[in-house]
Motif scaffolding. Sequence first.
Motif, PDB file in Angstrom:
ATOM      1  N   THR A 198      -5.970 -38.027 -73.623  1.00 39.91           N
ATOM      2  CA  THR A 198      -5.641 -38.991 -74.670  1.00 39.91           C
ATOM      3  C   THR A 198      -4.806 -38.257 -75.715  1.00 39.91           C
ATOM      4  O   THR A 198      -5.335 -37.605 -76.605  1.00 39.91           O
ATOM      5  CB  THR A 198      -6.919 -39.557 -75.317  1.00 39.91           C
ATOM      6  N   SER A 230     -12.558 -28.202 -79.246  1.00 38.89           N
ATOM      7  CA  SER A 230     -11.508 -29.184 -79.547  1.00 38.89           C
ATOM      8  C   SER A 230     -11.962 -30.104 -80.664  1.00 38.89           C
ATOM      9  O   SER A 230     -13.125 -30.485 -80.720  1.00 38.89           O
ATOM     10  CB  SER A 230     -11.225 -30.057 -78.322  1.00 38.89           C
ATOM     11  N   HIS A 231     -11.035 -30.463 -81.505  1.00 38.73           N
ATOM     12  CA  HIS A 231     -11.311 -31.438 -82.555  1.00 38.73           C
ATOM     13  C   HIS A 231     -11.367 -32.825 -81.912  1.00 38.73           C
ATOM     14  O   HIS A 231     -10.755 -33.065 -80.880  1.00 38.73           O
ATOM     15  CB  HIS A 231     -10.198 -31.370 -83.598  1.00 38.73           C
ATOM     16  N   LYS A 232     -12.085 -33.730 -82.545  1.00 40.54           N
ATOM     17  CA  LYS A 232     -12.252 -35.087 -82.029  1.00 40.54           C
ATOM     18  C   LYS A 232     -10.914 -35.767 -81.702  1.00 40.54           C
ATOM     19  O   LYS A 232     -10.790 -36.437 -80.690  1.00 40.54           O
ATOM     20  CB  LYS A 232     -13.009 -35.896 -83.084  1.00 40.54           C
ATOM     21  N   HIS A 233      -9.940 -35.616 -82.575  1.00 39.94           N
ATOM     22  CA  HIS A 233      -8.671 -36.321 -82.374  1.00 39.94           C
ATOM     23  C   HIS A 233      -7.530 -35.377 -82.015  1.00 39.94           C
ATOM     24  O   HIS A 233      -6.394 -35.633 -82.364  1.00 39.94           O
ATOM     25  CB  HIS A 233      -8.315 -37.120 -83.625  1.00 39.94           C
ATOM     26  N   GLU A 234      -7.872 -34.304 -81.316  1.00 39.50           N
ATOM     27  CA  GLU A 234      -6.840 -33.336 -80.943  1.00 39.50           C
ATOM     28  C   GLU A 234      -5.905 -33.929 -79.886  1.00 39.50           C
ATOM     29  O   GLU A 234      -6.370 -34.421 -78.863  1.00 39.50           O
ATOM     30  CB  GLU A 234      -7.528 -32.085 -80.390  1.00 39.50           C
ATOM     31  N   ARG A 235      -4.586 -33.893 -80.156  1.00 40.33           N
ATOM     32  CA  ARG A 235      -3.608 -34.516 -79.244  1.00 40.33           C
ATOM     33  C   ARG A 235      -2.690 -33.515 -78.582  1.00 40.33           C
ATOM     34  O   ARG A 235      -1.944 -33.852 -77.662  1.00 40.33           O
ATOM     35  CB  ARG A 235      -2.738 -35.517 -80.017  1.00 40.33           C
ATOM     36  N   ARG A 243      -3.591 -26.527 -83.613  1.00 40.24           N
ATOM     37  CA  ARG A 243      -4.099 -27.826 -83.136  1.00 40.24           C
ATOM     38  C   ARG A 243      -3.359 -28.946 -83.857  1.00 40.24           C
ATOM     39  O   ARG A 243      -3.273 -28.929 -85.087  1.00 40.24           O
ATOM     40  CB  ARG A 243      -5.595 -27.971 -83.432  1.00 40.24           C
ATOM     41  N   VAL A 298      -3.876 -32.578 -84.704  1.00 42.46           N
ATOM     42  CA  VAL A 298      -4.945 -33.568 -84.759  1.00 42.46           C
ATOM     43  C   VAL A 298      -4.365 -34.854 -85.334  1.00 42.46           C
ATOM     44  O   VAL A 298      -3.658 -34.805 -86.344  1.00 42.46           O
ATOM     45  CB  VAL A 298      -6.094 -33.024 -85.651  1.00 42.46           C
ATOM     46  N   PRO A 305      -5.621 -38.918 -85.639  1.00 42.09           N
ATOM     47  CA  PRO A 305      -6.472 -40.074 -85.308  1.00 42.09           C
ATOM     48  C   PRO A 305      -5.651 -41.295 -84.886  1.00 42.09           C
ATOM     49  O   PRO A 305      -6.045 -42.021 -83.979  1.00 42.09           O
ATOM     50  CB  PRO A 305      -7.222 -40.363 -86.615  1.00 42.09           C
TER      51      PRO A 305
END
Length: 263
Positions: free
Chosen positions: A31, A89-94, A105, A107, A109
Amino acid sequence: MPELPEVETVRRILAEQLSGRRVTGVTVPTTTFYRRPPARALAGLEGSVFTGARRRGKYLLLDFAGGRELTAHLGMSGRLFIAASAEPSHKHERFRLDFGDASLRFVDPRRFGRVGCPLPDFGPEPLSTGFDAAALARAFKGRRAPVKALLLDQAVVAGVGNIYASEALYRAGVRPARAAKSLKADERRRLASAVTAVLAAGIAAGGSTLDDEAFLDPLGRPGRAHLALAVYGRRACPKGHPLLKTRRPLAGRTSLYCPVCQR
Ligand SMILES: [Zn+2]
Protein backbone atom coordinates in the motif's frame (compact mmCIF):
# COMPACT_ATOMS: atom_id res chain seq x y z
CA MET A 1 0.04 21.06 3.08
CA PRO A 2 3.82 21.57 3.02
CA GLU A 3 4.90 24.68 1.14
CA LEU A 4 8.28 25.94 0.06
CA PRO A 5 9.71 26.72 3.53
CA GLU A 6 8.78 23.26 4.83
CA VAL A 7 10.24 21.51 1.77
CA GLU A 8 13.40 23.61 2.00
CA THR A 9 13.72 22.66 5.68
CA VAL A 10 13.47 18.98 4.71
CA ARG A 11 16.02 19.45 1.94
CA ARG A 12 18.60 21.01 4.24
CA ILE A 13 18.31 18.31 6.87
CA LEU A 14 18.47 15.42 4.38
CA ALA A 15 21.58 16.93 2.80
CA GLU A 16 23.15 17.48 6.22
CA GLN A 17 22.31 14.06 7.68
CA LEU A 18 22.57 11.64 4.77
CA SER A 19 25.15 13.00 2.31
CA GLY A 20 27.92 10.50 1.58
CA ARG A 21 25.83 7.49 2.64
CA ARG A 22 25.18 4.57 0.32
CA VAL A 23 21.70 3.18 -0.38
CA THR A 24 21.50 -0.36 0.95
CA GLY A 25 17.82 -0.98 0.34
CA VAL A 26 14.78 0.40 -1.51
CA THR A 27 11.34 -0.60 -0.23
CA VAL A 28 7.96 0.16 -1.77
CA PRO A 29 5.22 -1.31 0.49
CA THR A 30 2.17 -2.91 -1.12
CA THR A 31 0.00 0.00 0.00
CA THR A 32 2.05 2.88 -1.31
CA PHE A 33 1.08 6.27 -2.78
CA TYR A 34 -1.88 6.50 -5.15
CA ARG A 35 0.73 6.79 -7.87
CA ARG A 36 3.28 4.05 -7.36
CA PRO A 37 6.95 5.06 -7.79
CA PRO A 38 7.82 3.98 -11.37
CA ALA A 39 10.30 1.07 -11.51
CA ARG A 40 12.60 2.97 -13.87
CA ALA A 41 13.00 5.79 -11.30
CA LEU A 42 14.20 3.23 -8.72
CA ALA A 43 16.31 0.99 -10.97
CA GLY A 44 19.98 1.01 -9.94
CA LEU A 45 19.34 3.15 -6.86
CA GLU A 46 20.57 0.46 -4.50
CA GLY A 47 24.33 0.82 -4.13
CA SER A 48 24.36 4.52 -5.13
CA VAL A 49 25.80 7.15 -2.81
CA PHE A 50 23.52 10.03 -1.79
CA THR A 51 25.35 13.26 -2.55
CA GLY A 52 22.84 15.96 -1.59
CA ALA A 53 19.38 17.38 -2.29
CA ARG A 54 17.98 20.24 -4.31
CA ARG A 55 14.53 21.82 -4.33
CA ARG A 56 12.39 23.16 -7.17
CA GLY A 57 9.13 24.75 -6.01
CA LYS A 58 7.66 22.20 -3.59
CA TYR A 59 9.57 19.28 -5.14
CA LEU A 60 12.68 17.66 -3.72
CA LEU A 61 15.39 16.30 -5.97
CA LEU A 62 17.58 13.75 -4.21
CA ASP A 63 20.98 13.47 -5.87
CA PHE A 64 23.08 10.33 -6.13
CA ALA A 65 26.61 9.79 -7.41
CA GLY A 66 26.84 9.38 -11.16
CA GLY A 67 24.21 12.03 -11.90
CA ARG A 68 21.20 9.95 -10.86
CA GLU A 69 18.33 11.85 -9.21
CA LEU A 70 15.11 10.88 -7.51
CA THR A 71 12.24 13.37 -7.26
CA ALA A 72 9.82 13.49 -4.33
CA HIS A 73 6.72 15.54 -3.53
CA LEU A 74 5.14 15.53 -0.06
CA GLY A 75 1.59 15.89 -1.41
CA MET A 76 -1.04 16.86 1.18
CA SER A 77 0.26 15.17 4.30
CA GLY A 78 3.63 13.56 3.50
CA ARG A 79 6.59 13.57 5.89
CA LEU A 80 10.14 12.41 5.39
CA PHE A 81 11.72 11.03 8.56
CA ILE A 82 15.17 9.78 9.32
CA ALA A 83 14.98 6.74 11.60
CA ALA A 84 17.21 3.86 12.63
CA SER A 85 16.86 0.97 10.17
CA ALA A 86 16.01 -1.32 13.07
CA GLU A 87 12.87 0.70 13.87
CA PRO A 88 9.68 -1.05 12.70
CA SER A 89 7.71 0.34 9.74
CA HIS A 90 5.51 3.30 10.49
CA LYS A 91 1.76 2.80 10.11
CA HIS A 92 1.54 4.95 6.98
CA GLU A 93 4.94 4.26 5.50
CA ARG A 94 4.73 4.46 1.67
CA PHE A 95 8.39 4.38 0.66
CA ARG A 96 11.71 3.71 2.31
CA LEU A 97 15.40 4.03 1.55
CA ASP A 98 17.93 2.30 3.78
CA PHE A 99 21.41 3.70 4.29
CA GLY A 100 23.05 1.02 6.44
CA ASP A 101 21.94 1.59 10.03
CA ALA A 102 19.92 4.70 9.09
CA SER A 103 16.82 4.90 6.92
CA LEU A 104 14.67 7.52 5.26
CA ARG A 105 10.93 6.87 5.66
CA PHE A 106 8.24 8.57 3.58
CA VAL A 107 5.13 8.51 5.73
CA ASP A 108 1.89 9.71 4.15
CA PRO A 109 -1.56 8.98 5.65
CA ARG A 110 -3.41 10.52 2.70
CA ARG A 111 -1.21 8.92 0.01
CA PHE A 112 -1.03 11.95 -2.32
CA GLY A 113 2.76 12.11 -2.03
CA ARG A 114 4.92 10.96 -4.91
CA VAL A 115 8.37 9.57 -5.59
CA GLY A 116 10.01 9.45 -9.01
CA CYS A 117 7.46 11.85 -10.48
CA PRO A 118 8.05 14.21 -13.43
CA LEU A 119 8.45 17.91 -12.58
CA PRO A 120 5.79 20.33 -13.83
CA ASP A 121 6.63 23.53 -15.70
CA PHE A 122 7.67 26.04 -13.08
CA GLY A 123 7.88 29.79 -13.05
CA PRO A 124 10.85 31.47 -11.34
CA GLU A 125 12.01 30.40 -7.89
CA PRO A 126 10.81 33.10 -5.47
CA LEU A 127 14.18 33.21 -3.71
CA SER A 128 16.15 33.61 -6.93
CA THR A 129 17.06 36.70 -8.93
CA GLY A 130 14.58 35.57 -11.63
CA PHE A 131 11.69 36.59 -9.38
CA ASP A 132 10.97 40.30 -8.96
CA ALA A 133 8.38 43.01 -9.66
CA ALA A 134 9.08 42.71 -13.40
CA ALA A 135 8.23 38.98 -13.31
CA LEU A 136 4.93 39.82 -11.58
CA ALA A 137 4.22 42.57 -14.11
CA ARG A 138 4.60 40.03 -16.95
CA ALA A 139 2.47 37.42 -15.16
CA PHE A 140 -0.30 39.86 -14.15
CA LYS A 141 -0.58 41.75 -17.44
CA GLY A 142 -4.16 41.67 -18.74
CA ARG A 143 -5.15 39.01 -16.16
CA ARG A 144 -8.53 39.49 -14.49
CA ALA A 145 -7.91 36.49 -12.17
CA PRO A 146 -7.59 37.25 -8.43
CA VAL A 147 -4.02 38.12 -7.54
CA LYS A 148 -3.91 35.34 -4.94
CA ALA A 149 -4.89 32.69 -7.50
CA LEU A 150 -1.96 33.78 -9.66
CA LEU A 151 0.46 33.64 -6.73
CA LEU A 152 -0.65 30.02 -6.22
CA ASP A 153 -0.08 29.23 -9.92
CA GLN A 154 3.25 27.34 -10.03
CA ALA A 155 3.88 28.65 -13.55
CA VAL A 156 3.84 32.23 -12.18
CA VAL A 157 6.08 31.56 -9.18
CA ALA A 158 7.25 28.18 -7.89
CA GLY A 159 6.42 26.86 -4.43
CA VAL A 160 4.02 29.46 -2.99
CA GLY A 161 0.93 27.95 -1.34
CA ASN A 162 -2.06 29.21 0.60
CA ILE A 163 -0.34 30.16 3.87
CA TYR A 164 2.54 32.17 2.49
CA ALA A 165 0.43 33.77 -0.29
CA SER A 166 -1.98 35.10 2.37
CA GLU A 167 0.92 36.42 4.42
CA ALA A 168 2.65 38.09 1.47
CA LEU A 169 -0.58 39.83 0.42
CA TYR A 170 -1.05 41.16 3.95
CA ARG A 171 2.50 42.46 4.09
CA ALA A 172 2.11 44.10 0.68
CA GLY A 173 -1.24 45.68 1.67
CA VAL A 174 -3.07 44.06 -1.25
CA ARG A 175 -6.43 42.26 -0.98
CA PRO A 176 -6.37 38.65 -2.24
CA ALA A 177 -9.42 39.04 -4.52
CA ARG A 178 -8.05 42.03 -6.47
CA ALA A 179 -7.84 41.48 -10.23
CA ALA A 180 -4.13 40.84 -10.89
CA LYS A 181 -4.06 43.41 -13.69
CA SER A 182 -5.32 46.15 -11.34
CA LEU A 183 -2.14 46.17 -9.23
CA LYS A 184 -0.04 49.29 -9.61
CA ALA A 185 3.74 49.20 -10.05
CA ASP A 186 4.44 50.02 -6.40
CA GLU A 187 2.02 47.29 -5.27
CA ARG A 188 3.78 44.75 -7.48
CA ARG A 189 7.11 45.84 -6.02
CA ARG A 190 5.82 45.48 -2.48
CA LEU A 191 4.26 42.11 -3.30
CA ALA A 192 7.42 40.69 -4.90
CA SER A 193 9.53 41.65 -1.90
CA ALA A 194 6.82 40.42 0.52
CA VAL A 195 6.75 36.98 -1.16
CA THR A 196 10.53 36.70 -0.81
CA ALA A 197 10.48 37.99 2.78
CA VAL A 198 7.73 35.67 4.09
CA LEU A 199 9.34 32.61 2.50
CA ALA A 200 12.80 33.50 3.82
CA ALA A 201 11.34 34.04 7.30
CA GLY A 202 9.48 30.72 7.00
CA ILE A 203 12.71 28.89 6.16
CA ALA A 204 14.61 30.64 8.96
CA ALA A 205 11.94 29.43 11.42
CA GLY A 206 12.07 25.84 10.13
CA GLY A 207 8.65 25.94 8.40
CA SER A 208 5.09 26.17 9.77
CA THR A 209 3.50 23.48 11.93
CA LEU A 210 -0.28 23.99 11.78
CA ASP A 211 -3.39 21.79 12.18
CA ASP A 212 -3.67 18.02 12.61
CA GLU A 213 -1.47 17.05 9.67
CA ALA A 214 1.20 19.20 11.22
CA PHE A 215 4.59 19.40 9.57
CA LEU A 216 7.59 17.87 11.34
CA ASP A 217 11.12 18.00 9.94
CA PRO A 218 13.08 14.78 9.17
CA LEU A 219 14.36 14.74 12.76
CA GLY A 220 10.80 15.00 14.14
CA ARG A 221 10.93 18.66 15.16
CA PRO A 222 8.05 21.10 14.55
CA GLY A 223 8.67 24.44 12.80
CA ARG A 224 8.10 27.84 14.39
CA ALA A 225 7.03 29.95 11.39
CA HIS A 226 3.31 29.69 12.24
CA LEU A 227 3.95 31.65 15.44
CA ALA A 228 4.73 34.73 13.35
CA LEU A 229 1.82 34.46 10.85
CA ALA A 230 -0.13 37.72 10.52
CA VAL A 231 -3.40 36.57 8.92
CA TYR A 232 -3.42 32.84 8.15
CA GLY A 233 -5.44 31.10 10.88
CA ARG A 234 -5.92 34.39 12.80
CA ARG A 235 -8.97 36.45 13.78
CA ALA A 236 -7.32 39.86 13.80
CA CYS A 237 -4.31 41.33 12.01
CA PRO A 238 -1.20 42.32 14.02
CA LYS A 239 -2.67 45.84 14.37
CA GLY A 240 -5.83 44.42 15.96
CA HIS A 241 -8.26 44.87 13.03
CA PRO A 242 -10.75 41.99 12.72
CA LEU A 243 -10.10 39.95 9.57
CA LEU A 244 -12.66 39.21 6.85
CA LYS A 245 -13.06 36.21 4.57
CA THR A 246 -13.19 36.66 0.80
CA ARG A 247 -16.78 36.23 -0.43
CA ARG A 248 -15.82 33.80 -3.19
CA PRO A 249 -13.24 31.08 -2.83
CA LEU A 250 -9.92 31.88 -4.52
CA ALA A 251 -8.27 28.84 -6.10
CA GLY A 252 -10.63 26.57 -4.20
CA ARG A 253 -10.68 28.11 -0.72
CA THR A 254 -11.75 31.28 1.03
CA SER A 255 -8.99 33.60 2.10
CA LEU A 256 -8.54 35.89 5.10
CA TYR A 257 -7.55 39.53 4.73
CA CYS A 258 -7.57 42.76 6.73
CA PRO A 259 -10.08 45.27 5.31
CA VAL A 260 -8.07 48.15 6.84
CA CYS A 261 -4.46 47.22 6.06
CA GLN A 262 -5.17 45.68 2.63
CA ARG A 263 -6.62 47.57 -0.35
ZN1 LIG B 1 -5.08 45.44 9.78
